[in-house]
Design an enzyme around this catalytic site. Structure first.
Site, mmCIF file in Angstrom:
data_model
loop_
_atom_site.group_PDB
_atom_site.id
_atom_site.type_symbol
_atom_site.label_atom_id
_atom_site.label_comp_id
_atom_site.label_asym_id
_atom_site.label_seq_id
_atom_site.Cartn_x
_atom_site.Cartn_y
_atom_site.Cartn_z
ATOM 1 N N ARG A 121 -11.789 5.444 17.887
ATOM 2 C CA ARG A 121 -11.966 7.199 18.378
ATOM 3 C C ARG A 121 -13.513 7.573 18.598
ATOM 4 N NH1 ARG A 121 -8.721 10.059 13.752
ATOM 5 N NH2 ARG A 121 -9.092 11.939 14.879
ATOM 6 N N LEU A 141 -4.617 2.830 8.606
ATOM 7 C CA LEU A 141 -4.766 3.430 9.788
ATOM 8 C C LEU A 141 -4.785 4.947 9.671
ATOM 9 C CD1 LEU A 141 -1.561 1.846 11.597
ATOM 10 C CD2 LEU A 141 -4.000 1.146 12.155
ATOM 11 N N ASP A 142 -5.352 5.592 10.651
ATOM 12 C CA ASP A 142 -5.712 6.988 10.299
ATOM 13 C C ASP A 142 -4.107 7.682 10.170
ATOM 14 O OD1 ASP A 142 -8.374 6.768 10.696
ATOM 15 O OD2 ASP A 142 -8.318 7.032 12.864
ATOM 16 N N LYS A 143 -4.428 8.756 9.752
ATOM 17 C CA LYS A 143 -2.839 9.444 9.406
ATOM 18 C C LYS A 143 -1.869 9.670 10.906
ATOM 19 C CE LYS A 143 -1.206 14.532 8.406
ATOM 20 N NZ LYS A 143 -1.353 14.792 9.708
#
Length: 337
Positions: free
Chosen positions: A248, A140-142
């Site tokens: 996104r 998962l992104d930060k």
């Protein structure tokens, strides 16, 4: 003699140039050091010496020798983990915001990997994703929160990655996007590649190295326009592929960027409801346990900052869809537990 380092390229890294990929590894001191290794013929991809412009494909095995002194051993760090399930083979956890999954340039410590090492021990995590990514199955992104899988051995890791590849792991996200999406359901089928001008960004592309990327979405609730915005739509998104920043990028592509997205979004703090991270949460994860065959399903309520945004929008609701009633009622019950 140096140490041998190996890494298996996953689908989020496919399409990267070899020198770019090596330059982002924390086991090498700089991109110049990575290029030097390549030019010296020390880097092999699937057993063959490769050039710095070589484009990596999913499943490629990158191996190189490096001096002992360049290796920074991974260390355990006691970072709190919100574990939802754990047995001898795997873990399901809810990742908090502002936590990078694995070491990278600028994030050498304080990552989920460091926390996993402290919790499980380095010898009790699968390493098929690479020596610097023990336990990692998917990322998962930060600043994306929510449910993630962790593997404790190589066999389980391989089986979970195969399950993701053949789409038998059901991963669903909730996101709030800008604008009103009129149709209740939709599909975005647009290939993604790394932006050639800005390394941190991904982009929709028809380049040869672009990767097939498919996201479906279902509208949960719509919100009327306000003084500083053109309204919002709350979505459930389902991944059929797992590219870097996929939801996104796809939402920005259809002109409905995620609220709070600093990389692909509007850049307007008032319109983003004061959020400085993307409104994106991995809320549902279901799969068959690779070792026991048990069907497992997990739900994760929205974290406080994202839930607060929806509370602020309650008076502007234009109505929930039937699916929205079901999903949001389910999450509300979880929040009261």
């Amino acid at each position: 003699m140096g140490n041998s380092y190996s890494h298996r390229i996953d689908e989020t890294e496919a399409g990267m140039r070899l020198d770019t990929f090596l330059g982002e590894l924390t086991v090498l001191p700089s991109r110049n050091a990575a290029v030097k290794l390549i030019l010296q013929g020390e880097v092999r991809v699937n057993g063959e010496i490769a050039s710095k412009k070589h484009l990596l494909c999913e499943g490629d095995l990158v191996v190189f020798e490096m001096p002992e002194q360049t290796r920074t051993p991974l260390k355990g760090e006691y970072i709190p983990l919100d574990i939802r399930y754990e047995d001898d083979y795997l873990m399901v956890l809810s990742k908090q915001e502002d936590l990078v999954c694995h070491p990278s340039v600028g994030h050498e410590t304080g990552t989920l990997v460091n926390a996993l090492i402290a919790h499980c021990g380095i010898d009790h995590l699968g390493i098929l994703q690479g020596d610097d990514r023990p336990g990692i199955v998917h990322r998962l992104d930060k600043d994306t929160t929510g449910l993630m899988l962790v593997a404790k051995d190589n066999e389980t890791q391989a089986m979970l990655q195969d399950a993701i590849r053949i789409r038998s792991v059901d991963r669903r996200y909730i996101t709030l996007v800008h604008g009103n999406i009129a149709r209740d359901t939709g599909l975005v089928d647009a290939p993604i590649a790394r932006d050639s001008r800005e390394r941190m960004r991904m982009t929709i592309s028809d380049a040869i190295n672009a990767r097939s990327s498919v996201t479906t979405f279902t509208v949960l609730e719509r919100f009327d326009a306000g003084r500083f915005d053109n309204g919002y739509t709350l979505l459930e998104c389902k991944l059929y592929t797992g590219r870097t920043h996929q939801i996104r990028v796809h939402m920005a592509y259809i002109k409905h960027p995620c609220v709070g997205d600093q990389l692909y979004g509007s850049g307007k703090l008032k319109a983003d409801m004061q959020l400085t991270r993307q409104f994106l949460h991995s809320y549902r994860l279901s799969f068959e346990h690779p070792q026991t065959g048990e069907e497992l399903e997990f739900l994760d309520a929205l974290p406080e900052d994202l839930a607060a945004c929806l509370v602020d929008l309650e008076d502007r609701s234009a109505g929930r869809t039937e699916e929205g009633e079901r999903v949001l009622s389910e999450l509300a019950r979880m929040g009261r537990q």
